[in-house]
Motif scaffolding. Structure first.
Motif, PDB file in Angstrom:
ATOM      1  N   THR A  10      27.118  33.929  71.822  1.00  0.00           N
ATOM      2  CA  THR A  10      28.415  33.319  72.137  1.00  0.00           C
ATOM      3  C   THR A  10      29.587  34.180  71.655  1.00  0.00           C
ATOM      4  OG1 THR A  10      28.571  31.908  70.151  1.00  0.00           O
ATOM      5  CG2 THR A  10      27.320  31.055  72.011  1.00  0.00           C
ATOM      6  N   SER A  11      30.647  33.528  71.163  1.00  0.00           N
ATOM      7  CA  SER A  11      31.877  34.235  70.806  1.00  0.00           C
ATOM      8  C   SER A  11      31.970  34.514  69.306  1.00  0.00           C
ATOM      9  CB  SER A  11      33.088  33.410  71.226  1.00  0.00           C
ATOM     10  OG  SER A  11      34.288  33.956  70.704  1.00  0.00           O
ATOM     11  N   THR A  12      32.570  35.628  68.978  1.00  0.00           N
ATOM     12  CA  THR A  12      32.864  35.937  67.573  1.00  0.00           C
ATOM     13  C   THR A  12      34.374  36.138  67.393  1.00  0.00           C
ATOM     14  OG1 THR A  12      32.414  38.284  68.020  1.00  0.00           O
ATOM     15  CG2 THR A  12      30.616  36.977  67.090  1.00  0.00           C
ATOM     16  N   GLU A  13      35.151  35.382  68.161  1.00  0.00           N
ATOM     17  CA  GLU A  13      36.609  35.541  68.122  1.00  0.00           C
ATOM     18  C   GLU A  13      37.165  35.311  66.725  1.00  0.00           C
ATOM     19  OE1 GLU A  13      40.683  33.656  70.140  1.00  0.00           O
ATOM     20  OE2 GLU A  13      38.686  33.026  70.842  1.00  0.00           O
ATOM     21  N   ARG A  14      36.652  34.301  66.050  1.00  0.00           N
ATOM     22  CA  ARG A  14      37.153  34.032  64.698  1.00  0.00           C
ATOM     23  C   ARG A  14      36.818  35.194  63.762  1.00  0.00           C
ATOM     24  NH1 ARG A  14      37.039  27.718  63.016  1.00  0.00           N
ATOM     25  NH2 ARG A  14      37.696  26.821  64.993  1.00  0.00           N
ATOM     26  N   MET A  15      35.636  35.773  63.928  1.00  0.00           N
ATOM     27  CA  MET A  15      35.245  36.913  63.106  1.00  0.00           C
ATOM     28  C   MET A  15      36.162  38.109  63.359  1.00  0.00           C
ATOM     29  SD  MET A  15      32.630  37.868  60.992  1.00  0.00           S
ATOM     30  CE  MET A  15      31.037  37.242  61.521  1.00  0.00           C
ATOM     31  N   VAL A  16      36.459  38.345  64.624  1.00  0.00           N
ATOM     32  CA  VAL A  16      37.353  39.456  64.983  1.00  0.00           C
ATOM     33  C   VAL A  16      38.719  39.266  64.324  1.00  0.00           C
ATOM     34  CG1 VAL A  16      38.600  40.552  66.876  1.00  0.00           C
ATOM     35  CG2 VAL A  16      36.182  39.987  67.143  1.00  0.00           C
ATOM     36  N   ASP A  96      35.551  32.692  54.491  1.00  0.00           N
ATOM     37  CA  ASP A  96      35.879  33.267  55.792  1.00  0.00           C
ATOM     38  C   ASP A  96      34.756  33.099  56.802  1.00  0.00           C
ATOM     39  OD1 ASP A  96      38.516  34.664  55.280  1.00  0.00           O
ATOM     40  OD2 ASP A  96      37.294  35.566  53.706  1.00  0.00           O
ATOM     41  N   VAL A  97      33.516  33.271  56.342  1.00  0.00           N
ATOM     42  CA  VAL A  97      32.352  33.201  57.227  1.00  0.00           C
ATOM     43  C   VAL A  97      31.289  32.326  56.571  1.00  0.00           C
ATOM     44  CG1 VAL A  97      30.619  34.493  58.523  1.00  0.00           C
ATOM     45  CG2 VAL A  97      32.833  35.554  58.015  1.00  0.00           C
ATOM     46  N   PHE A  98      30.866  31.293  57.281  1.00  0.00           N
ATOM     47  CA  PHE A  98      29.786  30.428  56.811  1.00  0.00           C
ATOM     48  C   PHE A  98      28.491  30.775  57.543  1.00  0.00           C
ATOM     49  CE2 PHE A  98      33.324  27.637  55.624  1.00  0.00           C
ATOM     50  CZ  PHE A  98      32.915  27.186  54.379  1.00  0.00           C
ATOM     51  N   ASP A 113      23.155  15.487  62.512  1.00  0.00           N
ATOM     52  CA  ASP A 113      23.491  15.921  61.152  1.00  0.00           C
ATOM     53  C   ASP A 113      24.073  17.332  61.184  1.00  0.00           C
ATOM     54  OD1 ASP A 113      22.400  13.512  60.332  1.00  0.00           O
ATOM     55  OD2 ASP A 113      20.471  14.400  59.761  1.00  0.00           O
ATOM     56  N   GLN A 114      23.434  18.230  61.946  1.00  0.00           N
ATOM     57  CA  GLN A 114      23.932  19.590  62.071  1.00  0.00           C
ATOM     58  C   GLN A 114      25.287  19.600  62.774  1.00  0.00           C
ATOM     59  OE1 GLN A 114      21.261  22.297  64.046  1.00  0.00           O
ATOM     60  NE2 GLN A 114      22.713  23.999  64.031  1.00  0.00           N
ATOM     61  N   GLU A 115      25.443  18.747  63.771  1.00  0.00           N
ATOM     62  CA  GLU A 115      26.713  18.719  64.502  1.00  0.00           C
ATOM     63  C   GLU A 115      27.857  18.244  63.624  1.00  0.00           C
ATOM     64  OE1 GLU A 115      28.597  17.308  68.753  1.00  0.00           O
ATOM     65  OE2 GLU A 115      26.800  16.298  68.021  1.00  0.00           O
ATOM     66  N   LEU A 116      27.615  17.221  62.816  1.00  0.00           N
ATOM     67  CA  LEU A 116      28.672  16.715  61.944  1.00  0.00           C
ATOM     68  C   LEU A 116      29.100  17.763  60.916  1.00  0.00           C
ATOM     69  CD1 LEU A 116      27.403  13.061  61.351  1.00  0.00           C
ATOM     70  CD2 LEU A 116      29.412  13.767  62.673  1.00  0.00           C
ATOM     71  N   LEU A 117      28.117  18.486  60.359  1.00  0.00           N
ATOM     72  CA  LEU A 117      28.448  19.556  59.418  1.00  0.00           C
ATOM     73  C   LEU A 117      29.194  20.668  60.135  1.00  0.00           C
ATOM     74  CD1 LEU A 117      28.280  20.851  56.643  1.00  0.00           C
ATOM     75  CD2 LEU A 117      25.958  21.632  57.191  1.00  0.00           C
ATOM     76  N   THR A 118      28.777  20.981  61.337  1.00  0.00           N
ATOM     77  CA  THR A 118      29.449  22.002  62.141  1.00  0.00           C
ATOM     78  C   THR A 118      30.911  21.640  62.379  1.00  0.00           C
ATOM     79  OG1 THR A 118      27.422  22.705  63.271  1.00  0.00           O
ATOM     80  CG2 THR A 118      29.513  23.092  64.422  1.00  0.00           C
ATOM     81  N   TYR A 120      32.821  19.675  60.732  1.00  0.00           N
ATOM     82  CA  TYR A 120      33.615  19.716  59.504  1.00  0.00           C
ATOM     83  C   TYR A 120      34.001  21.157  59.159  1.00  0.00           C
ATOM     84  CZ  TYR A 120      35.111  19.372  54.698  1.00  0.00           C
ATOM     85  OH  TYR A 120      35.858  19.471  53.550  1.00  0.00           O
ATOM     86  N   LEU A 121      33.042  22.064  59.218  1.00  0.00           N
ATOM     87  CA  LEU A 121      33.318  23.456  58.853  1.00  0.00           C
ATOM     88  C   LEU A 121      34.336  24.092  59.802  1.00  0.00           C
ATOM     89  CD1 LEU A 121      29.685  24.613  57.993  1.00  0.00           C
ATOM     90  CD2 LEU A 121      31.513  24.056  56.381  1.00  0.00           C
ATOM     91  N   LEU A 122      34.217  23.796  61.080  1.00  0.00           N
ATOM     92  CA  LEU A 122      35.151  24.362  62.053  1.00  0.00           C
ATOM     93  C   LEU A 122      36.555  23.782  61.919  1.00  0.00           C
ATOM     94  CD1 LEU A 122      32.960  24.566  65.291  1.00  0.00           C
ATOM     95  CD2 LEU A 122      33.493  26.391  63.665  1.00  0.00           C
ATOM     96  N   SER A 123      36.670  22.624  61.273  1.00  0.00           N
ATOM     97  CA  SER A 123      37.984  21.989  61.126  1.00  0.00           C
ATOM     98  C   SER A 123      38.741  22.470  59.895  1.00  0.00           C
ATOM     99  CB  SER A 123      37.813  20.464  61.034  1.00  0.00           C
ATOM    100  OG  SER A 123      37.231  20.084  59.786  1.00  0.00           O
ATOM    101  N   LEU A 124      38.113  23.299  59.065  1.00  0.00           N
ATOM    102  CA  LEU A 124      38.782  23.777  57.858  1.00  0.00           C
ATOM    103  C   LEU A 124      40.015  24.593  58.221  1.00  0.00           C
ATOM    104  CD1 LEU A 124      35.637  24.777  55.758  1.00  0.00           C
ATOM    105  CD2 LEU A 124      37.198  22.866  55.310  1.00  0.00           C
ATOM    106  N   PRO A 125      41.076  24.493  57.434  1.00  0.00           N
ATOM    107  CA  PRO A 125      42.366  25.099  57.817  1.00  0.00           C
ATOM    108  C   PRO A 125      42.339  26.614  57.941  1.00  0.00           C
ATOM    109  CG  PRO A 125      42.432  24.220  55.572  1.00  0.00           C
ATOM    110  CD  PRO A 125      41.181  23.701  56.198  1.00  0.00           C
ATOM    111  N   GLN A 126      41.439  27.307  57.221  1.00  0.00           N
ATOM    112  CA  GLN A 126      41.430  28.773  57.304  1.00  0.00           C
ATOM    113  C   GLN A 126      40.725  29.286  58.561  1.00  0.00           C
ATOM    114  OE1 GLN A 126      39.567  26.959  55.193  1.00  0.00           O
ATOM    115  NE2 GLN A 126      37.714  28.007  54.512  1.00  0.00           N
TER     116      GLN A 126
END
Length: 205
Positions: A10-16, A96-98, A113-118, A120-126
């Motif tokens: 998939t995409s690594t836009e956030r990593m870039v 920066d990277v989980f 369970d994996q989706e809910l954790l996902t 949450y992590l994607l919603s973090l402000p950074q």
């Protein structure tokens, strides 16, 4: 093997965006690990043999900046327990990277369970980059199976949320099913954790 392991890259836009910021400012990068005994070093002689530390060393050489590792992995941990007690395991405020590594421990459990954790992590402000790292436990490999939660969890979620998903099963399942390859992939410890070679292989992917 490489192509099959990265079938859901998939995409690594956030990593870039993170790397771009690092190259401009010289700031350090923080890598966070959420996982079970595999990421905690189960079966390995040295905790530095866990995949995340080789990744950190490689990034330091590549980007010429300090890489911090926060390894919140605990043996037996699942996505559900991790989410409920997340701040007990890791400080998420500036990661920066989980790296999510629960494919073995979440097997047979609710993929929500994996989706809910996902989510949450994607919603973090950074706006961290999240990556799924899908290992197979040796107890499955010895039976010539590649079972984990990956087909019901990581594969569909990687498409929906645009998350890179790295697959040990994709890389070696044919070998596991057609040959007695357990000596290559399975440690001799009682819990049958991945060998150092498997960690190194996942670092390459």
């Amino acid at each position: 093997m490489l192509v099959n392991a990265l079938a859901h890259k998939t995409s690594t836009e956030r990593m870039v965006n993170i790397f771009h910021d690092v190259l401009l400012t010289g700031r350090p990068i923080t890598l966070g690990v959420l996982g079970g005994s595999i990421s905690a070093g189960g079966g390995l002689e040295n905790w530095r043999e866990v995949y995340i530390y080789d990744i950190a060393d490689s990034l330091e050489r590549l980007l010429r900046t300090k890489i911090h590792v926060r390894n919140g992995a605990v043996g037996g941990l699942t996505s559900k327990i991790c989410l409920l007690c997340l701040n007990r395991f890791i400080n998420t405020s500036d990661v920066d990277v989980f790296f999510w590594e629960f494919s073995a421990n979440d097997y047979g459990r609710n993929p929500n369970d994996q989706e809910l954790l996902t989510r949450y992590l994607l919603s973090l402000p950074q706006k961290p980059q999240l990556m799924y790292i899908n290992f197979i436990m040796g107890t499955m490999i010895i039976k010539r199976k590649c079972s984990s939660n990956e087909p019901k969890g990581s594969v569909p979620l990687s498409k929906v949320y645009d998350i890179p998903s790295i697959s040990e099963s994709g890389a070696v399942c044919n070998s596991i099913q057609n040959n007695n390859a357990s000596d290559l992939w399975v440690h001799t410890d009682s819990r049958k954790h991945p060998t150092r070679e498997v960690h190194e292989m996942m670092v390459v992917f």
